[in-house]
Design a protein around this motif. Structure first.
Motif: not given
Length: 400
Positions: A138-141, A161-164
């Motif tokens: 989850r929480d992926f780009g 838009a995806t956190p590093a």
């Protein structure tokens, strides 16, 4: 409910422990209550639940495209598949509600010991069900592929838009031609090659491209069964594996092997990687690449997702070279989900109703929430014992 198990396999130092493995509140514990339910697992090995780093969960019932010569790249396969949509078997498969097909893909993974899956497609509400058979990344780009922009978010926009600290997934270099070979440079030009980039397939990567991937800190998910079926070959996994930048995925039965165990067994039989290294691709390395830091190990605090097999000598081989029917138990959150019948007391101790089933001709117990008739009907080799008995009676009646 506290549970005490042994013997556990430690993946990172390649050794095993005969000490009790405590489970508290669905997680691996540091200690155990005196009144815990105890499971005697002498002559067994306990592995972390496997991580399937690339799957299309909803496609496992769709019949594969019968093709002669290998395709030069995945885009050519996609183009050829358009006519296949008119096949009555494909039409029938796609009429099954998507929510049910997603659950079936998850069940397929669970039966083979994969308790966590990276699903590479648009999110669906069914994936958020509390009783979904497996845990999910989850929480992926993600973006689908550079050469197929009409499906999924555009690569540059999605990557930005995806956190590093979260993984970003894309099918890349899925082919053997110049189109596939050019994709890594194009991805880098777009600014999307970074330590959190997870490149799926990578068949078209050349030696200098592998250097570039490793230098950037990115990683590749290897799907050898799918690659060989569609493209006629796969990548050489050794350098990426040695660098800790490789994980394993099964893609789906539409193009790949039956399940993750079949993928692992094929790799071992071809001698592409040693069993111990292969095991890392579905545990510690997959967890690191997908930023699933609490998974892939049996460390205190990790989810109690487990695969239990008989100790056949050689710890990695005990799991890498077996079929799913020979797994003694698959456990999620400390609760058995499918297991051999002699684990019936463990189901009862956790308050879980179990249903007798046959898996590839072997008797098993399946957790009742997974025993929906419509779900079982989608999985070849899996059937409820009651259903089988009724068919046997019917055949006997007709024979008279």
């Amino acid at each position: 409910m506290d549970v005490s198990l042994c013997r556990a396999v430690s993946i990172t130092p390649e050794a095993s422990s005969r000490a009790p493995l405590p489970i508290r509140g669905g997680r691996i514990g540091a200690s155990l209550a005196a009144r815990a339910y105890r499971v005697d697992l002498r002559d067994h090995l306990i592995f972390p639940g496997l991580i399937n780093a690339h799957e299309h969960l909803h496609l496992n019932t769709v019949p594969p495209l019968n093709a002669g010569a290998p395709f030069p790249n995945s885009y050519a396969w996609i183009a050829a598949f358009q006519a296949h949509f008119d096949d009555p078997a494909v039409i029938a498969a796609l009429r099954v509600p998507k929510a049910l097909r997603l659950r079936h893909g998850a069940l397929k993974n669970l039966l083979a010991g994969a308790t966590c899956v990276a699903h590479h497609d648009p999110w669906h509400a069914a994936l958020d069900a509390t009783n979904f058979p497996v845990a999910l990344l989850r929480d992926f780009g993600w973006s689908y592929a550079l050469g197929w922009p009409g499906y999924g978010p555009p690569a540059a926009q999605s990557f930005a838009a995806t956190p590093a600290d979260r993984p970003w997934l894309i099918h890349l270099a899925e082919g053997t031609d110049a189109i596939a070979q050019a994709e890594l440079a194009e991805l880098d030009h777009l600014g999307c090659l970074a330590p959190n980039s997870v490149l799926v397939h990578g068949v078209g990567l050349r030696e200098r491209d592998v250097d570039r991937v490793i230098a950037s800190g990115a990683a590749v998910v290897w799907c050898p069964g799918s690659n060989r079926a569609l493209l006629g070959r796969s990548l050489d996994p050794r350098r990426l594996c040695a660098a800790g930048r490789l994980a394993l995925g099964s893609d789906s039965r539409l193009s790949g092997a039956r399940d993750l165990l079949d993928e692992m067994r094929g790799v071992a039989e071809r001698g592409e990687l040693a069993p111990a290294h292969l095991l890392g691709l579905v545990t510690t390395q997959a967890a690191r690449i997908l930023r699933l830091l609490s998974r892939g190990s049996l460390a205190p605090g990790a989810p109690a997702d487990l695969v239990i097999v008989e100790d056949r000598g050689g710890e990695a081989r005990s799991l890498v070279e077996i079929e799913r029917s020979r797994i003694r138990a698959v456990v999620r959150d400390g609760v058995p989900r499918i297991a051999d019948p002699d684990f019936a007391e463990w189901f009862a101790a956790t308050g879980t109703a179990a249903v007798p089933v046959m898996l590839d001709g072997k008797p098993k117990l399946l957790a009742a929430p997974l025993a929906e008739p419509a779900l079982i009907a989608l999985e070849p080799g899996l059937e409820r014992v009651a259903d089988r008995s009724e068919r046997d009676v019917g055949r006997q009646a007709r024979s008279h």
